[in-house]
Design a protein around this motif. Sequence first.
Motif, PDB file in Angstrom:
ATOM      1  N   PHE A 286       1.134  -1.426  -0.438  1.00 30.86           N
ATOM      2  CA  PHE A 286      -0.108  -0.094   0.307  1.00 30.86           C
ATOM      3  C   PHE A 286       1.389   1.105  -0.331  1.00 30.86           C
ATOM      4  O   PHE A 286       1.679   1.577   0.940  1.00 30.86           O
ATOM      5  CB  PHE A 286      -0.320   0.126   1.291  1.00 30.86           C
ATOM      6  CG  PHE A 286      -1.949   0.923   1.393  1.00 30.86           C
ATOM      7  CD1 PHE A 286      -2.785   1.395   0.228  1.00 30.86           C
ATOM      8  CD2 PHE A 286      -1.849   2.156   1.994  1.00 30.86           C
ATOM      9  CE1 PHE A 286      -3.342   2.367   0.493  1.00 30.86           C
ATOM     10  CE2 PHE A 286      -2.783   3.257   1.751  1.00 30.86           C
ATOM     11  CZ  PHE A 286      -3.362   3.152   1.718  1.00 30.86           C
ATOM     12  N   ASN A 287       0.600   2.192  -1.211  1.00 35.62           N
ATOM     13  CA  ASN A 287       1.025   3.545  -0.807  1.00 35.62           C
ATOM     14  C   ASN A 287       0.397   4.648  -0.573  1.00 35.62           C
ATOM     15  O   ASN A 287      -0.936   4.580  -0.626  1.00 35.62           O
ATOM     16  CB  ASN A 287       1.491   3.785  -2.297  1.00 35.62           C
ATOM     17  CG  ASN A 287       2.542   4.817  -3.191  1.00 35.62           C
ATOM     18  OD1 ASN A 287       2.689   6.120  -2.004  1.00 35.62           O
ATOM     19  ND2 ASN A 287       3.752   5.058  -3.996  1.00 35.62           N
ATOM     20  N   PRO A 288       0.543   4.942   0.795  1.00 35.17           N
ATOM     21  CA  PRO A 288      -0.842   6.313   1.234  1.00 35.17           C
ATOM     22  C   PRO A 288      -0.228   7.007   0.329  1.00 35.17           C
ATOM     23  O   PRO A 288      -1.190   7.898   0.630  1.00 35.17           O
ATOM     24  CB  PRO A 288       0.178   6.223   2.998  1.00 35.17           C
ATOM     25  CG  PRO A 288       0.961   5.435   2.895  1.00 35.17           C
ATOM     26  CD  PRO A 288       1.490   5.111   1.706  1.00 35.17           C
ATOM     27  N   GLU A 289       1.235   7.531  -0.234  1.00 35.05           N
ATOM     28  CA  GLU A 289       0.804   8.673  -1.333  1.00 35.05           C
ATOM     29  C   GLU A 289       0.360   8.510  -2.478  1.00 35.05           C
ATOM     30  O   GLU A 289      -0.896  10.035  -2.446  1.00 35.05           O
ATOM     31  CB  GLU A 289       2.207   9.091  -1.458  1.00 35.05           C
ATOM     32  CG  GLU A 289       3.664   9.901  -0.428  1.00 35.05           C
ATOM     33  CD  GLU A 289       4.663   9.690  -0.948  1.00 35.05           C
ATOM     34  OE1 GLU A 289       5.031   9.453  -2.233  1.00 35.05           O
ATOM     35  OE2 GLU A 289       6.044  10.265  -0.044  1.00 35.05           O
ATOM     36  N   ARG A 290      -0.074   7.608  -2.976  1.00 40.88           N
ATOM     37  CA  ARG A 290      -0.725   6.920  -4.024  1.00 40.88           C
ATOM     38  C   ARG A 290      -2.474   7.069  -3.734  1.00 40.88           C
ATOM     39  O   ARG A 290      -3.208   6.833  -4.149  1.00 40.88           O
ATOM     40  CB  ARG A 290      -0.047   6.300  -4.829  1.00 40.88           C
ATOM     41  CG  ARG A 290       0.457   7.121  -5.537  1.00 40.88           C
ATOM     42  CD  ARG A 290       1.504   5.675  -6.946  1.00 40.88           C
ATOM     43  NE  ARG A 290       3.025   6.358  -7.208  1.00 40.88           N
ATOM     44  CZ  ARG A 290       3.657   5.555  -8.268  1.00 40.88           C
ATOM     45  NH1 ARG A 290       3.022   5.335  -8.991  1.00 40.88           N
ATOM     46  NH2 ARG A 290       4.661   6.527  -8.607  1.00 40.88           N
ATOM     47  N   ASN A 291      -2.479   6.254  -1.763  1.00 46.37           N
ATOM     48  CA  ASN A 291      -3.994   5.890  -1.883  1.00 46.37           C
ATOM     49  C   ASN A 291      -4.526   4.710  -2.345  1.00 46.37           C
ATOM     50  O   ASN A 291      -5.471   4.617  -3.103  1.00 46.37           O
ATOM     51  CB  ASN A 291      -5.007   7.078  -1.623  1.00 46.37           C
ATOM     52  CG  ASN A 291      -5.840   6.148  -1.166  1.00 46.37           C
ATOM     53  OD1 ASN A 291      -5.888   5.590   0.475  1.00 46.37           O
ATOM     54  ND2 ASN A 291      -7.013   7.157  -1.039  1.00 46.37           N
ATOM     55  N   GLY A 292      -3.544   3.725  -2.978  1.00 53.03           N
ATOM     56  CA  GLY A 292      -3.362   2.845  -3.717  1.00 53.03           C
ATOM     57  C   GLY A 292      -2.495   1.209  -3.589  1.00 53.03           C
ATOM     58  O   GLY A 292      -1.610   1.828  -2.579  1.00 53.03           O
TER      59      GLY A 292
END
Length: 354
Positions: free
Chosen positions: A66-72
Amino acid sequence: MVMNRSWSNRKTPVIGILTARKKDGLIAGNGTLFMELQKKLISLNGISFIFTLDGVHQEAIDGFIFNPERNGWEKITTPFPDLVYNRIPFRRSEEELKRSMFFASLKEKNIPFFNPGFIDKSELYHLFKNHPFLHTFIPATIPANHKQMLSAFLSHHQSIYLKPSRSARGNGIFKLELDTEKKIQIKGLIEYHEFISFDYFWEEWESRLLENKYLAQEEIKSILYEGKRIDFRILAHAENNHYKVTGIGIRQSQKQDITTHIPSGGRLLPYELLQNEEYDLFFETLVQHIGASLSETFGFFGEFSIDMGISQSGQYYIYEVNSKPMSFDETDIEERKIEHLCQLFLELTGKNKD
């Protein structure tokens, strides 16, 4: 995305969260939990990823991060983690896990496996029944696999619960009652049946009871709040070779009194409503005994939740212990859960926060 092992020198863990696929092939599990763990671990300079058994190879794992910066979520191929956190949501998937060579791979690589699996209610009952402290808090329970024994058990208690050995969240639970005219009433969350005798009940229900390995358990007349039954739901985590209470909630029955689970119409009440020093001390003592007993018997349990009640005579009773706790509706308890899990990850991997 291919991730190398450049993070291996970090002082915080790389956590692999093991889940499973649904029948349609999509990833199952508590997505919110996975995302919140990732956010917290990143704040500790760590990282996590999720994967399923079919993504495991000899020296690498295909998974998702999970990439929080991209929210995906992003696909990754990564080396084995420092610790595997078991969040498989299906019993059938855990059976596949037991038949696989995955455990052997983890042992060979000296990687800890956090939480052995689901708990069978029959195994739990026998474990607690023989425990010097916990046996006091177990309702009378028998296997519901013998006609005469079940009939006698119902006649003695008048009202009992029927629970499948391998279920959770109140699924498949029924209340069986003997009325004043000796008629049999069986109530579920949706179903209701009435029989003129136990013989007729057994004829119709025998195969169902045997197939799902039902247990029969005496009904406990729980304490009431504003005229409605209440139960306690306790979340616990391991910490420094002990077990501590992470949070406590109260669940109150509303439209039906078979279960107090929120998805089945139960109501949430704050623990502070009834909290006292006696309750606090007992719950802390209880989670220590349960955690130690589970880990000694089945393998290390880092977390669990307890569904329990207090009878109108003041006796404590354990109803269920869940090895993969559902999310709590109390946001403060969920926040503490994330914090305690990440601190436990640090402890189990022997890595310390910067």
